[in-house]
Design a protein around this motif. Structure first.
Motif, PDB file in Angstrom:
ATOM      1  N   LYS A 223      16.413 -48.157   2.301  1.00 54.37           N
ATOM      2  CA  LYS A 223      16.228 -46.753   2.658  1.00 54.37           C
ATOM      3  C   LYS A 223      16.076 -45.910   1.389  1.00 54.37           C
ATOM      4  O   LYS A 223      16.671 -46.207   0.353  1.00 54.37           O
ATOM      5  CB  LYS A 223      17.425 -46.260   3.471  1.00 54.37           C
ATOM      6  N   ASP A 224      15.268 -44.876   1.497  1.00 53.02           N
ATOM      7  CA  ASP A 224      15.075 -43.980   0.358  1.00 53.02           C
ATOM      8  C   ASP A 224      16.362 -43.229   0.049  1.00 53.02           C
ATOM      9  O   ASP A 224      17.055 -42.752   0.953  1.00 53.02           O
ATOM     10  CB  ASP A 224      13.954 -42.976   0.658  1.00 53.02           C
ATOM     11  N   LYS A 225      16.653 -43.117  -1.242  1.00 50.87           N
ATOM     12  CA  LYS A 225      17.834 -42.387  -1.682  1.00 50.87           C
ATOM     13  C   LYS A 225      17.404 -41.072  -2.323  1.00 50.87           C
ATOM     14  O   LYS A 225      16.323 -40.989  -2.900  1.00 50.87           O
ATOM     15  CB  LYS A 225      18.633 -43.231  -2.675  1.00 50.87           C
TER      16      LYS A 225
ATOM     17  N   ILE B 197      16.758 -38.279  -4.988  1.00 52.16           N
ATOM     18  CA  ILE B 197      16.492 -38.383  -6.420  1.00 52.16           C
ATOM     19  C   ILE B 197      17.402 -37.392  -7.148  1.00 52.16           C
ATOM     20  O   ILE B 197      17.167 -36.183  -7.115  1.00 52.16           O
ATOM     21  CB  ILE B 197      15.011 -38.089  -6.737  1.00 52.16           C
TER      22      ILE B 197
ATOM     23  N   ASN C  42      18.720 -39.622 -12.372  1.00 53.27           N
ATOM     24  CA  ASN C  42      17.720 -40.666 -12.144  1.00 53.27           C
ATOM     25  C   ASN C  42      16.551 -40.470 -13.100  1.00 53.27           C
ATOM     26  O   ASN C  42      16.048 -39.355 -13.262  1.00 53.27           O
ATOM     27  CB  ASN C  42      17.231 -40.587 -10.693  1.00 53.27           C
TER      28      ASN C  42
ATOM     29  N   HIS D 140       9.676 -36.490  -9.940  1.00 48.24           N
ATOM     30  CA  HIS D 140       9.854 -35.985  -8.578  1.00 48.24           C
ATOM     31  C   HIS D 140       9.764 -34.460  -8.547  1.00 48.24           C
ATOM     32  O   HIS D 140       9.101 -33.875  -7.681  1.00 48.24           O
ATOM     33  CB  HIS D 140      11.194 -36.459  -8.032  1.00 48.24           C
TER      34      HIS D 140
ATOM     35  N   HIS E 276      -0.290 -47.274  -2.534  1.00 50.34           N
ATOM     36  CA  HIS E 276       1.138 -47.454  -2.248  1.00 50.34           C
ATOM     37  C   HIS E 276       1.404 -48.796  -1.573  1.00 50.34           C
ATOM     38  O   HIS E 276       0.495 -49.543  -1.226  1.00 50.34           O
ATOM     39  CB  HIS E 276       1.659 -46.302  -1.394  1.00 50.34           C
TER      40      HIS E 276
ATOM     41  N   SER F 198       5.069 -47.523   2.884  1.00 46.94           N
ATOM     42  CA  SER F 198       5.280 -46.403   1.973  1.00 46.94           C
ATOM     43  C   SER F 198       4.226 -45.345   2.282  1.00 46.94           C
ATOM     44  O   SER F 198       3.601 -45.366   3.343  1.00 46.94           O
ATOM     45  CB  SER F 198       5.188 -46.894   0.525  1.00 46.94           C
TER      46      SER F 198
ATOM     47  N   LYS G 275       5.408 -40.996  -1.949  1.00 39.68           N
ATOM     48  CA  LYS G 275       6.395 -41.843  -2.613  1.00 39.68           C
ATOM     49  C   LYS G 275       5.876 -42.438  -3.919  1.00 39.68           C
ATOM     50  O   LYS G 275       6.631 -43.088  -4.648  1.00 39.68           O
ATOM     51  CB  LYS G 275       6.852 -42.958  -1.662  1.00 39.68           C
TER      52      LYS G 275
ATOM     53  N   GLN H  94      10.392 -51.831  -9.194  1.00 38.01           N
ATOM     54  CA  GLN H  94      11.333 -51.040  -9.978  1.00 38.01           C
ATOM     55  C   GLN H  94      11.047 -51.095 -11.477  1.00 38.01           C
ATOM     56  O   GLN H  94      11.865 -50.630 -12.279  1.00 38.01           O
ATOM     57  CB  GLN H  94      12.765 -51.510  -9.706  1.00 38.01           C
TER      58      GLN H  94
ATOM     59  N   GLU I 206      10.845 -47.539 -13.047  1.00 31.75           N
ATOM     60  CA  GLU I 206      12.157 -46.904 -13.063  1.00 31.75           C
ATOM     61  C   GLU I 206      13.084 -47.581 -14.067  1.00 31.75           C
ATOM     62  O   GLU I 206      13.897 -46.916 -14.714  1.00 31.75           O
ATOM     63  CB  GLU I 206      12.774 -46.956 -11.663  1.00 31.75           C
TER      64      GLU I 206
END
Length: 316
Positions: free
Chosen positions: A44-46, A48, A52, A58, A99, A103, A107, A294, A297
């Motif tokens: 699930k999306d968390k 931001i 982060n 974002h 994407h 998604s 995103k 990831q 990130e």
């Protein structure tokens, strides 16, 4: 004679039960893999948070001016939706960002931010069946490869024949990018960057079935083949033809491959045959400690530096 007939009836009944069971299992896996809907196996999306590394991207994406572009899908006349973000300084460089599975364009804000900082116009389409685009199935990149060909032509029409175009994608978008690379493309397409794409839909679905249901062996025949057959009948494509590996074998343009060393969703081992198969100039980046999708990130500075260095050779 009666005994033989009874045995035949019993045998045929058993076969019918097995066939019905396999078809039922196939329909279940079709719903899990191909029908766009919330998937329990996806993280699930968390929110931001400011801590982060993606927070600046974002925040930028929320406020940056976006144009709405539309396209019609190849084959089924579906309305496809995209966001277009012009570069801060006028340029003929444009990147198309694809994407992943379930998604959407919004995103992909981190990659839009990265390419914007590198001086590119950024086009972020929603794949068919995702986001604001129409569609009732997930194509795993195969029908989408033809949609992206239409997006590429729209970029050239809007931005001019001197356009320099890069195709970029993550996860299913990475596979889509590789599938696009094996098609006949305009000369304006200069390079590809794919991040954690799979070798083929067949391979990925078989792997995921093993992971999700803790099965030591998932029989490609008949189970995966049945799901593929259902997809062929209902949606017009099958998993066997949805092969990134076969498509990159046809590619002679530059391509960069990126994968996280700890990817458990699209296993890291898939990147090596893909890297070796392409015929054009290439580069491979394995980001240590990064899980699925990831890598940016995990190390945004390294990611940006390597992508920039690679593309600078081919996009002037």
């Amino acid at each position: 004679m009666k005994k033989r007939r009874r045995l035949m009836v019993v045998g045929l009944s058993a076969l019918a039960l097995v066939a019905a069971g396999l078809f039922g299992a196939g329909m279940y896996f079709y719903q899990v893999a191909v029908v766009p809907a919330p998937k329990t196996f996806l993280a699930k999306d968390k929110p931001i948070k400011q801590s982060n590394p993606l927070y600046p991207a974002h925040k930028w994406y929320q406020s940056v001016s976006k144009e709405r572009w539309y396209e019609t899908s190849a084959g089924q006349n579906l309305r496809l939706d995209a966001n277009y973000i012009p570069a801060a300084t006028k340029t003929n460089k444009t990147v198309l960002v694809a994407h992943g599975f379930m998604s959407n364009k919004d995103k992909m804000f981190a990659y839009a931010y990265m390419f914007h900082k590198l001086g590119y116009n950024v086009l972020l389409p929603d794949a068919r069946g995702h986001g604001d685009s129409q569609g009732k199935y997930i194509g795993f990149g195969w029908p989408e490869r033809l949609d992206y060909d239409k997006w590429i032509k729209q970029v050239i029409k809007r931005n001019g024949n001197n356009s320099q175009i890069v195709m970029f994608g993550v996860s299913m978008g990475g596979a889509t990018t590789m599938m696009v690379s094996g098609t006949k493309l305009p000369r304006q397409v200069k390079a590809f960057v794919e991040d954690c794409g799979y070798t083929s839909a067949n391979d990925e679905i078989e792997y995921q079935a093993k992971q999700l249901y803790h099965m030591p062996v998932v029989p490609r025949f008949p189970l995966v083949d049945i799901v593929s057959g259902i997809t062929q009948v209902k949606d017009g494509y099958n998993f066997k033809e949805a092969s990134s590996l076969n498509q990159v074998k046809k590619n002679h343009r530059p391509m960069m491959f990126i994968h996280g060393s700890e990817d458990q969703f699209v296993p890291t081992r898939m990147v090596y045959p893909l890297y070796h198969a392409t015929k054009g100039p290439k580069e491979l980046l394995i980001v240590k400690g990064a899980g699925h999708a990831q890598s940016y990130e995990k190390n945004p500075d390294l990611y940006t530096q390597k992508v920039s260095q690679f593309l600078t050779k081919y996009v002037k």
